[in-house]
Design a protein around this motif. Structure first.
Motif, PDB file in Angstrom:
ATOM      1  N   GLY A  14     -14.856  96.646  73.012  1.00  0.00           N
ATOM      2  CA  GLY A  14     -14.475  96.516  74.276  1.00  0.00           C
ATOM      3  C   GLY A  14     -13.094  97.680  74.454  1.00  0.00           C
ATOM      4  N   GLY A  15     -12.439  98.021  73.423  1.00  0.00           N
ATOM      5  CA  GLY A  15     -11.354  98.835  73.549  1.00  0.00           C
ATOM      6  C   GLY A  15     -11.547 100.023  74.290  1.00  0.00           C
ATOM      7  N   VAL A  16     -12.919 100.692  73.876  1.00  0.00           N
ATOM      8  CA  VAL A  16     -13.420 101.854  74.647  1.00  0.00           C
ATOM      9  C   VAL A  16     -13.192 101.709  76.203  1.00  0.00           C
ATOM     10  CG1 VAL A  16     -15.370 103.369  75.066  1.00  0.00           C
ATOM     11  CG2 VAL A  16     -14.997 102.070  72.601  1.00  0.00           C
ATOM     12  N   TYR A  17     -13.548 100.606  76.502  1.00  0.00           N
ATOM     13  CA  TYR A  17     -13.496 100.221  78.025  1.00  0.00           C
ATOM     14  C   TYR A  17     -12.171  99.990  78.505  1.00  0.00           C
ATOM     15  CZ  TYR A  17     -18.514  99.649  77.903  1.00  0.00           C
ATOM     16  OH  TYR A  17     -19.882  99.935  77.598  1.00  0.00           O
ATOM     17  N   LEU A  18     -11.469  99.497  77.628  1.00  0.00           N
ATOM     18  CA  LEU A  18     -10.199  99.152  77.996  1.00  0.00           C
ATOM     19  C   LEU A  18      -9.260 100.493  78.004  1.00  0.00           C
ATOM     20  CD1 LEU A  18      -7.762  96.735  78.415  1.00  0.00           C
ATOM     21  CD2 LEU A  18      -7.316  97.025  76.191  1.00  0.00           C
ATOM     22  N   HIS A  19      -9.620 101.484  77.324  1.00  0.00           N
ATOM     23  CA  HIS A  19      -8.719 102.632  77.378  1.00  0.00           C
ATOM     24  C   HIS A  19      -9.114 103.660  78.486  1.00  0.00           C
ATOM     25  CE1 HIS A  19      -8.676 102.533  72.691  1.00  0.00           C
ATOM     26  NE2 HIS A  19      -7.455 102.216  73.076  1.00  0.00           N
ATOM     27  N   ARG A  20     -10.402 103.052  79.270  1.00  0.00           N
ATOM     28  CA  ARG A  20     -10.694 103.870  80.556  1.00  0.00           C
ATOM     29  C   ARG A  20     -10.691 102.878  81.735  1.00  0.00           C
ATOM     30  NH1 ARG A  20     -11.168 109.311  80.316  1.00  0.00           N
ATOM     31  NH2 ARG A  20     -11.510 109.929  78.163  1.00  0.00           N
ATOM     32  N   LEU A  31     -12.110  93.717  77.751  1.00  0.00           N
ATOM     33  CA  LEU A  31     -12.378  93.538  76.402  1.00  0.00           C
ATOM     34  C   LEU A  31     -13.494  92.618  76.107  1.00  0.00           C
ATOM     35  CD1 LEU A  31      -8.541  93.150  74.722  1.00  0.00           C
ATOM     36  CD2 LEU A  31     -10.275  95.096  74.473  1.00  0.00           C
ATOM     37  N   MET A  32     -13.725  91.550  76.749  1.00  0.00           N
ATOM     38  CA  MET A  32     -14.931  90.474  76.577  1.00  0.00           C
ATOM     39  C   MET A  32     -16.228  91.080  77.101  1.00  0.00           C
ATOM     40  SD  MET A  32     -12.755  87.317  77.576  1.00  0.00           S
ATOM     41  CE  MET A  32     -14.207  86.017  77.531  1.00  0.00           C
ATOM     42  N   PHE A  33     -16.072  92.131  78.182  1.00  0.00           N
ATOM     43  CA  PHE A  33     -17.564  92.649  78.810  1.00  0.00           C
ATOM     44  C   PHE A  33     -18.438  92.902  77.690  1.00  0.00           C
ATOM     45  CE2 PHE A  33     -19.581  96.502  80.320  1.00  0.00           C
ATOM     46  CZ  PHE A  33     -20.511  95.967  80.838  1.00  0.00           C
ATOM     47  N   LEU A  52      -3.680  91.885  70.267  1.00  0.00           N
ATOM     48  CA  LEU A  52      -2.604  92.084  70.989  1.00  0.00           C
ATOM     49  C   LEU A  52      -2.085  93.314  71.048  1.00  0.00           C
ATOM     50  CD1 LEU A  52      -0.604  89.192  69.005  1.00  0.00           C
ATOM     51  CD2 LEU A  52      -1.280  89.083  71.485  1.00  0.00           C
ATOM     52  N   ILE A  53      -2.340  94.253  70.190  1.00  0.00           N
ATOM     53  CA  ILE A  53      -2.140  95.638  70.118  1.00  0.00           C
ATOM     54  C   ILE A  53      -2.813  96.089  71.140  1.00  0.00           C
ATOM     55  CG2 ILE A  53      -2.486  97.753  68.908  1.00  0.00           C
ATOM     56  CD1 ILE A  53      -1.983  96.397  66.165  1.00  0.00           C
ATOM     57  N   PHE A  54      -4.109  95.996  71.169  1.00  0.00           N
ATOM     58  CA  PHE A  54      -4.674  96.591  72.665  1.00  0.00           C
ATOM     59  C   PHE A  54      -4.251  96.221  73.965  1.00  0.00           C
ATOM     60  CE2 PHE A  54      -9.234  97.272  70.569  1.00  0.00           C
ATOM     61  CZ  PHE A  54      -8.913  98.671  70.513  1.00  0.00           C
ATOM     62  N   TYR A  88     -24.566  97.848  66.033  1.00  0.00           N
ATOM     63  CA  TYR A  88     -23.690  98.569  67.140  1.00  0.00           C
ATOM     64  C   TYR A  88     -22.439  99.521  66.409  1.00  0.00           C
ATOM     65  CZ  TYR A  88     -25.981  95.259  70.401  1.00  0.00           C
ATOM     66  OH  TYR A  88     -26.901  94.712  71.165  1.00  0.00           O
ATOM     67  N   LEU A  89     -22.139  99.572  65.170  1.00  0.00           N
ATOM     68  CA  LEU A  89     -21.086 100.106  64.811  1.00  0.00           C
ATOM     69  C   LEU A  89     -20.953 101.561  65.179  1.00  0.00           C
ATOM     70  CD1 LEU A  89     -18.376  99.411  63.137  1.00  0.00           C
ATOM     71  CD2 LEU A  89     -19.780  99.920  61.189  1.00  0.00           C
ATOM     72  N   PRO A  90     -22.132 102.467  64.777  1.00  0.00           N
ATOM     73  CA  PRO A  90     -22.011 103.886  65.188  1.00  0.00           C
ATOM     74  C   PRO A  90     -21.526 103.987  66.932  1.00  0.00           C
ATOM     75  CG  PRO A  90     -24.047 103.460  63.926  1.00  0.00           C
ATOM     76  CD  PRO A  90     -23.475 102.108  64.349  1.00  0.00           C
ATOM     77  N   LEU A  91     -22.159 103.124  67.429  1.00  0.00           N
ATOM     78  CA  LEU A  91     -21.562 103.248  68.908  1.00  0.00           C
ATOM     79  C   LEU A  91     -20.217 102.991  69.408  1.00  0.00           C
ATOM     80  CD1 LEU A  91     -22.826 104.097  71.925  1.00  0.00           C
ATOM     81  CD2 LEU A  91     -23.141 101.317  72.045  1.00  0.00           C
ATOM     82  N   VAL A  92     -19.848 102.089  68.592  1.00  0.00           N
ATOM     83  CA  VAL A  92     -18.378 101.779  68.570  1.00  0.00           C
ATOM     84  C   VAL A  92     -17.622 102.940  68.145  1.00  0.00           C
ATOM     85  CG1 VAL A  92     -16.526 100.205  67.796  1.00  0.00           C
ATOM     86  CG2 VAL A  92     -18.541  99.214  68.311  1.00  0.00           C
ATOM     87  N   LEU A  93     -17.830 103.510  66.991  1.00  0.00           N
ATOM     88  CA  LEU A  93     -17.163 104.597  66.668  1.00  0.00           C
ATOM     89  C   LEU A  93     -17.234 105.809  67.370  1.00  0.00           C
ATOM     90  CD1 LEU A  93     -15.252 106.070  64.225  1.00  0.00           C
ATOM     91  CD2 LEU A  93     -17.661 106.656  63.363  1.00  0.00           C
ATOM     92  N   GLY A  94     -18.465 106.069  67.584  1.00  0.00           N
ATOM     93  CA  GLY A  94     -18.711 107.174  68.814  1.00  0.00           C
ATOM     94  C   GLY A  94     -18.199 107.034  70.186  1.00  0.00           C
TER      95      GLY A  94
END
Length: 843
Positions: free
Chosen positions: A675-681, A709-711, A521-523, A742-748
């Protein structure tokens, strides 16, 4: 029988034989023969004797009160009944009945007293006999006292417990003990440390016919090399073997036996003989027979002794008796609470599973210590939860540096009032409402609102950058829980009560999914309503999260919201797994030397330990296996009186391939953050894909946001499905385990996104601050990076994220690179797409 024949019979078979023939002839002339059938009462207890009875043939039984027993002195060793009572005019102590048909000679009490008066020799003779018997009893008693004194340091008076459990191993062990108890053969009992092998020896002895004989346990490491304490000295002080008689000798830890004694032990087992130790110059003494039974306890079988041992019992370790752990825990719990008059707590299924997943190198002793410490930590609670038990994994200490020892100044600061209390209650508490007011009342855009600029351009990139270094440190200075703690204290002051204990099972099951839903919901709210550039909506978001912390803090104790429900806390805990630092404790000190548990429970000052309320997340530093359960508040460091707490430098993300327990809700949150990385862009993503969706229309904007977000999750699932199909000769590990790679990629990806805000807008803080208050600040200095520098740093961040993701995936999977081909390909594909929408190099 004629009178002379009676005299001869009395002389040969009874204690009356000490009298002269003349007296015996007078007694023989006074007897009358009597035959009593079985079941008749000869004498009643508590009455004066009516006659003296001489048993010729048959069997009698003596009965005292309600206890029946066969008095051997009346039926076999002596045929004279009620002699002492008649001489001393005493009441009969027993009721005597016939077991079989009995032939008796009877002298009435009147006739016997007449004989005693006529022949004083009777009284004199039996006085001498009683004195002799008393001397013999005294000598025997002295011998018993000397024996007990010699054996007392080694005496085992009883078995501590039976074999607890219903597994096939427990059943087989009981059968072996039962068989060993029926024989008098020597026994070898071996097994790992902590298995109560000496208790098994006691069970065998006290279940055997020799149970009334003494049982002694001798630690072989304490025996003198000469063996004089065991064998005794020839012509001198007896050894333990001689004092033991027909008892049982337990040689504990035979592997520690002095080598000089091994041949003597072998001889004892082989021949049943031992040789006392001779003094210097004396002739070699003759071997003596050993009447005692020998039991040997060892951690491993002893080849030099094995062939001479009659029976061998291997005690199974606790790690192969996992089904018995529940019974063992219940047994040790009952023992502890009964001894202290406590209410017996129940163990939760999660705690039981955790114990059953552990191999217990210390076996039963370790399990008992763990249970007792858990009960002490429980206090007034009713459930033994997972957090109360010690770590079920031994953490590797390689490649770890305790920063508190390396830098004493750091330790001093972290134990000082400054961290974090003075920062939180001196600065954050006052600054937070001011910031909220500026967000509501000041300009509403990021280029003109100081707080909005600070929150999005400073706070987010700064803490995303700190996660790999300091884990969940955001939570230690978070204003949400500071106001939650203030609310808790004020509510308890206004309405004194007992706060609710945590519903741990439900929170563990559903709390993570609530965090996931709130973050979703925040996203969506952030994207659709443009929170990054709308001050009052950003204030509303901060207030909603703070309200959650305040409400739950008023209901439940400590930081329930922070541990189980806060969406920001869930993200922080996930990224904290990548940290190169950790807070832990030295398990040896905690398990062996700690009795206060103040780091967990809280308590008054003790030694070096300060007064605290205990860990706000109910975590014990010796139990920590995951950085998500520590907010680095350093309460445990302040409370610990033993200097056990460590702040270690370690390999980044080491817990993910060592002690980590995967959780499905964490994987869902990880995919959401990806998914939030893509949503921000989203605008850049639309441009790259050539989409013409009008984002000003709510439903179109919402639909595209949900799909975005689902992609990435679709890509992650597709990669795993292909791994399942192809396998490359290896079955892949579970999805929830591999996805953490995948966690480092998410943070990066998130850090690369926020770098543009941090490097492009954070340096404008001076003119933005002036604009917030309606002042002209356009000419004030700014410090921003060139767009090319920003793109370079964003690209570098993504490159290192990919490399770290591949390495971490391999460490988690522990499989060849080829077996993980599809996941690595998905990592590269996602990284390239992030590069395109964030760096824009290929656009």
């Amino acid at each position: 029988m004629t009178s002379p024949e009676i005299v001869i019979w009395l002389q040969e078979r009874t204690t009356l034989g000490i009298l002269t023939p003349g007296v015996l002839d007078a007694i023989a002339q006074a007897v009358e023969e009597k035959v009593l059938p079985a079941g008749n009462t000869l004498v009643s207890e508590g009455t004066y004797p009516q006659a003296l009875y001489i048993l010729q043939q048959g069997q009698l039984q003596a009965q005292t009160g309600n206890q029946n027993y066969s008095d051997i002195s009346l039926t076999q060793n002596s045929a004279i009944i009620l002699l002492r009572e008649l001489l001393l005019n005493e009441l009969t102590p027993n009721t005597i009945t016939t077991v079989t048909e009995c032939h008796l000679w009877v002298i009435s009490a009147i006739k016997f007293r007449s004989l005693v008066a006529q022949y004083p020799e009777i009284t004199q003779a039996f006085s001498r006999l009683l004195a002799q018997q008393l001397a013999e009893v005294k000598s025997a008693l002295l011998h018993v006292q000397e024996r007990n004194l010699a054996l007392r340091p080694y005496l085992v008076t009883k078995a501590q417990r039976g074999i607890v459990g219903t597994s096939r191993y427990a059943v087989r062990l009981r059968d072996q003990i039962r068989v060993a108890a029926t024989t008098n053969q020597s026994v070898q009992i071996f097994g790992e440390p902590g298995l109560d092998k000496d208790n098994i020896a006691a069970l065998i002895h006290y279940g055997s016919p020799q149970r009334r004989e003494p049982l002694i346990k001798l630690n072989c490491g304490m025996i003198t090399p000469s063996g004089v304490d065991l064998w005794g000295r020839a012509g001198g002080k007896p050894g333990l073997i001689q004092w033991l008689g027909e008892g049982t000798l337990v040689l504990n830890n035979i592997q520690e036996l002095p080598p000089e004694l091994l041949p003597s032990i072998v001889k004892l087992l082989e021949t049943g003989k031992y040789t006392p130790v001779a003094s210097g110059g004396e002739p070699h003494p003759q071997p003596q027979d050993c009447k005692a039974r020998v039991m040997i306890i060892a951690e491993k079988t002893q080849p030099d002794i094995q062939r001479w041992v009659g029976l061998t019992i291997k005690v199974p370790p606790l790690r192969v008796r996992k089904t018995d752990i529940q019974k063992q825990v219940e047994y040790y719990t009952s023992l502890y609470v009964r001894a202290r008059g406590l209410t017996k707590p129940q163990i939760t299924p999660e705690a039981l599973r955790r114990l059953q997943s552990y191999d217990f190198p210390g076996n039963l002793k370790e399990l008992q210590n763990i249970v007792e410490r858990a009960i002490v930590q429980l206090g007034d609670g009713t459930e033994l939860t997972e957090e109360l038990f010690w770590s079920a994994q031994t953490q590797k200490k390689q490649l770890r540096l305790n920063l508190l020892n390396a830098y004493p100044g750091l330790r001093k600061f972290l134990r000082s009032p400054w961290w974090p209390n003075r920062i939180n209650y001196g600065l954050t508490v006052a600054a937070f409402p001011v910031m909220i007011a500026i967000l509501f009342l000041g300009p509403q855009t990021r280029d003109r609102n100081l707080v909005l600029n600070f929150f999005w351009a400073w706070w987010w990139p700064f803490f995303l950058f700190l996660f790999p270094f300091l884990g969940r440190i955001w939570c230690s200075v978070c204003p949400f829980m500071i106001y939650g703690e203030i609310t808790q204290k004020i509510s308890l002051w206004l309405f004194p009560r007992q706060l609710k204990t945590w519903p741990r099972q439900k929170a563990e099951k559903w709390g993570g999914w609530l965090m996931f839903a709130l973050f979703t919901l925040i996203f969506l709210w952030e994207e659709i309503w443009d929170l990054q550039n709308t001050a009052y909506l950003s204030a509303c978001l901060l207030l909603l999260i703070t309200a959650g912390a305040m409400i739950f803090s008023a209901i439940w104790e400590r930081r329930f919201w922070c541990r189980y429900l806060c969406p920001i806390g869930g993200m922080n805990g996930l990224f904290a797994k990548l940290s190169m630092t950790e807070l832990r404790a030295q398990q040896g000190i905690c398990s062996a030397g700690c009795t206060t548990y103040q780091c967990y429970k809280g308590g008054l000052q003790k030694g070096e330990g300060m007064e605290t309320n205990g860990c706000p997340l109910y975590s014990h530093p010796a139990q920590l296996l995951d950085n998500r359960d520590c907010v680095l508040c350093m309460t445990c460091l302040k409370a610990c009186p033993h200097r056990s707490v460590e702040f270690n430098l370690r390999l980044p993300a080491v817990e993910l391939w060592t002690t980590h327990t995967p959780r499905s809700y964490e994987v869902a949150l990880l995919c959401l953050l990806l998914g939030g990385v893509y949503l921000h862009r989203l605008p850049e993503l639309q441009s790259w894909l050539g989409l013409q969706i009008d984002l000003s229309i709510f439903w179109q904007h919402l639909g595209l946001s949900v799909i975005t977000l689902m992609f990435p999750t679709t890509v992650v699932f597709a990669a795993y499905a292909l791994m399942q199909l192809t396998k490359f000769g290896r079955k892949p590990r579970p999805f929830v385990q591999l996805t953490y790679g995948y966690l480092p990629l998410v943070l990066g990806g998130n850090l690369a996104h926020y770098l543009r805000l941090g490097l492009g807008e954070a340096g404008r803080i001076l003119p933005v601050s002036f604009a917030t208050f309606g002042l002209e600040g356009e000419k004030l200095p700014i410090l921003v990076a060139h767009p090319a520098v920003i793109e370079f740093l964003q690209g570098t961040t993504l490159v290192f994220s990919v490399l770290f993701t591949i390495i971490l995936t391999q460490k988690i999977a522990r499989q060849p690179m080829a077996a993980m081909f599809w996941q690595h390909l998905a990592t590269l594909g996602l990284a390239v797409s992030m590069w395109i929408i964030i760096v824009g190099f290929f656009s």
